[in-house]
Design an enzyme around this catalytic site. Structure first.
Site, PDB file in Angstrom:
ATOM      1  N   ASP A  88      47.262   2.248   8.929  1.00  0.00           N
ATOM      2  CA  ASP A  88      46.897   2.487  10.327  1.00  0.00           C
ATOM      3  C   ASP A  88      46.139   3.812  10.420  1.00  0.00           C
ATOM      4  OD1 ASP A  88      47.120   1.591  13.131  1.00  0.00           O
ATOM      5  OD2 ASP A  88      48.019   3.566  13.346  1.00  0.00           O
ATOM      6  N   GLY A 518      44.073 -48.281   9.654  1.00  0.00           N
ATOM      7  CA  GLY A 518      42.757 -48.488  10.253  1.00  0.00           C
ATOM      8  C   GLY A 518      41.748 -47.542   9.636  1.00  0.00           C
ATOM      9  N   PHE A 520      38.959 -44.845  10.582  1.00  0.00           N
ATOM     10  CA  PHE A 520      38.567 -44.087  11.781  1.00  0.00           C
ATOM     11  C   PHE A 520      37.078 -44.148  12.081  1.00  0.00           C
ATOM     12  CE2 PHE A 520      39.800 -40.389   8.813  1.00  0.00           C
ATOM     13  CZ  PHE A 520      38.528 -40.236   8.272  1.00  0.00           C
ATOM     14  N   ARG A 535      41.698 -31.601   6.735  1.00  0.00           N
ATOM     15  CA  ARG A 535      40.939 -31.810   5.488  1.00  0.00           C
ATOM     16  C   ARG A 535      40.170 -33.123   5.539  1.00  0.00           C
ATOM     17  NH1 ARG A 535      43.529 -31.277   0.139  1.00  0.00           N
ATOM     18  NH2 ARG A 535      42.164 -29.617  -0.480  1.00  0.00           N
TER      19      ARG A 535
END
Ligand SMILES: Cc1cn([C@@H]2O[C@H](COP(=O)(O)OP(=O)(O)OP(=O)(O)O)[C@@H](O)[C@H]2O)c(=O)[nH]c1=O
Length: 629
Positions: A88, A518, A520, A535
């Protein structure tokens, strides 16, 4: 001054920089330190009046930043780092602490205070060494601070505003950056310049030297220990090499995260040194200093990289880590007999794995390290075995054709496997064995990243989610754990859905996760409040992504959202080598690539997803969320 033997002590460790400051990253990268950046979430809100001196505030803030990251990585990411570094930087003038300005007016206020005067810049640093014992995080904290005095010239109002309008002050303590335009404001600097920039490198190295090489009696009597001790003051830099070791000996180590170091240990009489790439003064028996030649250690490491990877792959294929799990040390001959391999070959492989930090070698034999038990055995909860086998069987042959991929700009499945796949995933699904191997690989990564992906944003407002290409459901199961009111549909190709039962978590309530088969690109998407693509986009070129995003956009109602999990590249594409190498990985096998935050933003924007938020998680996948308005 020899830095590298000191920093070399960190090479085989999983080092984390708990800071978002690009300056700190650059200072440490420039000296060859390899580390992961995990910005701290600690809010810099400690009560300043409770500290008697400004540096105490900086040190405490640095400590809290590092502690937050160490704890988060241990608990949330289940990846305990070896060393966490927090820092810091504050500016102190007239007993006041100045941090980063919140707006232009604040910057003006700060710079006016500094105008024509001397002030102090303090950087507090915390170095935390972490160990995980019985799942408990144990930490040793070392902290220090450095002060540098800086004097500003008398500056006109006009100049101050011109400087503020440049935008430079905003992310910098005191509202200036000495390393850039702000350098023009400065009349003198007394002390460490890099301390002002954000990281006191010299003091840091001295601290490491103190930690790793406490001066011996011999050193105290005979040696000057003025700054970072040069190598001839170190009694034994080779970590456990005995002092009568008289030959040149190459060493190479892998830490739990897979980082590697290489070097050569030299000993003459009772003095030894690890040489890792800088000129190292050595002492011969007469106490005369010699100079070892400079070694390009980073390049040597890269040249060796494939050997280390292959050693890991072969040990995993032979299930050596499974064999050693929950067992005491075993001799090479017994391991060779059990796995059906030659004794001489097995012994060399085991030795290589031990030198890489994957196994432990003692006079009693070889045993797994903790990280081998966790990540390399095939049945562990966080096993990477599936991905390692996929890397060996699938990615390795593809990568050997990288040269063609670069020359031709296209994937190399035909050269690596002698066939042309029209559809990317047909390669994987043509046989049950390859299909399962691919799914196991995806499962490994999904499992390792699922918690960070699920918690990168608060998703509790969503009631239903659809994980498009969700494969084994690893992320879906994590999501329903984190958000008990969420129902998740995993949508993937029929060949994938048919094999998901093998990966179902045991003993977990699985009802909120359903699997629907399915494609896409072709089929209607299930209804949901939140569409997840983890991913997935990196597999495809922009044209295909537009097809997919337009389908998601069409079913995504206002208030619904899209969540992407990908390795997000920095906009300049120069900092994240894991992600940039992954992009090469996509080149050799797909038409896709890894993309930067701005590139994902641009793709999403074209489909009505405008308010894009990006979280860099510090894990292998970053997360992008966009709620449709
Ligand atoms: C005086 C000065 C400061 N800085 C930067 O100021 C930030 C301080 O803020 P911090 O709170 O210590 O760090 P941060 O940037 O918020 O990062 P983090 O560690 O995540 O809190 C750091 O960046 C420093 O480089 C410069 O780049 N040049 C200078 O001359």
């Amino acid at each position: 001054m020899v830095l590298n033997p000191v920093l070399g002590k960190l090479v085989s460790k999983r080092v984390v920089l708990a800071s978002a400051s690009p300056r700190r990253r650059e200072i440490l990268t420039n000296v060859g330190l390899r580390f992961e950046v995990v910005p701290s979430w600690f809010k810099e809100t400690l009560e300043k009046s409770s500290f008697t001196a400004p540096y105490e505030y900086a040190v405490e803030t640095a400590k809290q930043k590092a502690l937050e990251v160490a704890n988060r990585m241990h608990v949330k990411h289940m990846r305990t780092p070896d060393v966490v570094i927090g820092a810091d930087t504050i500016v102190s003038v007239d007993e006041q602490i100045l941090e980063k300005p919140v707006d232009k007016q604040d910057a003006y206020r700060m710079l006016s205070r500094l105008n024509g005067k001397e002030h102090s810049v303090f950087t507090g640093v915390a170095i935390i060494h972490c160990h995980s014992k019985d799942n408990q995080l144990e930490m040793e904290i070392t902290d220090f601070y450095e002060e540098t005095k800086v004097k500003f010239s008398e500056l006109s109002e006009e100049l101050l505003w011109e400087y503020i309008d440049s935008g430079e002050p905003m992310d910098k303590a005191g509202g200036y950056g000495i390393q850039a335009l702000g350098g023009m404001l400065v009349e003198y600097v007394h002390g460490d310049f890099l301390n002002v920039v954000g990281f006191p490198l010299n003091h840091f190295c001295k601290k490491l030297a103190e930690l790793y090489y406490p001066p011996s009696k011999h050193n105290i009597q005979h040696k000057k220990y003025d700054s970072i001790p040069s190598v001839d003051t170190f009694e034994n830099l080779s970590d456990g090499e005995s002092s009568n070791f008289t030959e040149h000996k190459a060493a190479s180590k892998l830490d739990h995260s897979g980082m590697r170091s290489s070097g050569a240990a030299y000993t003459s009489g009772n003095t030894s040194a690890v040489r890792t790439g800088f000129t190292v003064p050595l002492e011969n028996q007469n106490g005369v200093s010699q100079s070892a030649s400079k070694l390009p250690s980073k390049i040597l490491e890269l040249m060796d990289g494939f050997r280390a990877s292959k050693a890991l792959f072969v040990a995993s294929k032979l299930k050596i880590f499974d064999h050693l799990k929950d067992k005491g040390p075993a001799k090479a001959v017994d391991i060779a007999n059990d796995v059906g391999t030659s004794v001489c070959g097995t012994e060399r492989l085991l030795d290589a794995c031990a030198s890489l930090g994957l196994l432990e070698k003692t006079p009693q034999g070889y045993s797994n390290t903790d990280s081998a038990n966790t990540y390399l055995t095939s049945d562990g909860k966080y096993s990477l075995h599936g991905y390692i086998i996929h890397s060996n069987d699938h990615l390795w042959p593809l990568f050997t054709n990288l040269e063609f991929a670069v020359k031709e700009g296209s994937r190399q499945n035909h050269r690596a496997f002698g066939k042309k796949a029209d559809d990317l995933f047909k390669d994987y699904y043509h046989s049950q064995e390859v299909n399962q191997r691919f799914m196991a690989a995806m499962h490994s990564i999904a499992h390792l990243t699922a918690r960070d992906v699920a918690t990168a944003f608060d998703l509790s407002q969503f009631k239903s989610a659809c994980d498009l290409g969700g494969c084994t459901g690893a992320l879906a199961y994590e999501l329903v754990q984190v958000y008990p009111n969420l129902k998740v549909t995993v949508f993937d190709l029929p060949e994938v859905i048919a094999n998901t039962s093998y990966f179902q978590p045991s003993g977990q309530h699985t009802a909120p996760v359903t699997f629907v088969s399915g494609d896409f690109f072709k089929d209607n998407l299930p209804e949901a409040d939140l569409y997840i693509l983890s991913r997935v986009l990196h597999d495809w070129p922009d044209e295909k992504i537009h097809v997919l995003l337009s389908k998601v956009s069409a079913v995504c109602r206002p208030g619904c959202a899209i969540l992407l999990a990908e390795m997000v590249l920095d906009d300049e594409k120069k900092n994240r080598s894991t992600a940039l190498l992954q992009s090469l990985n996509m080149l050799v096998q797909t038409e896709g690539k890894e993309r930067s935050g701005s590139e994902y933003q641009a793709l999403l924007k074209q489909h009505g997803f405008k308010n894009v938020k990006i979280r860099i998680t510090g894990n292998l996948l970053d997360v992008i969320l966009c709620v449709k308005t």
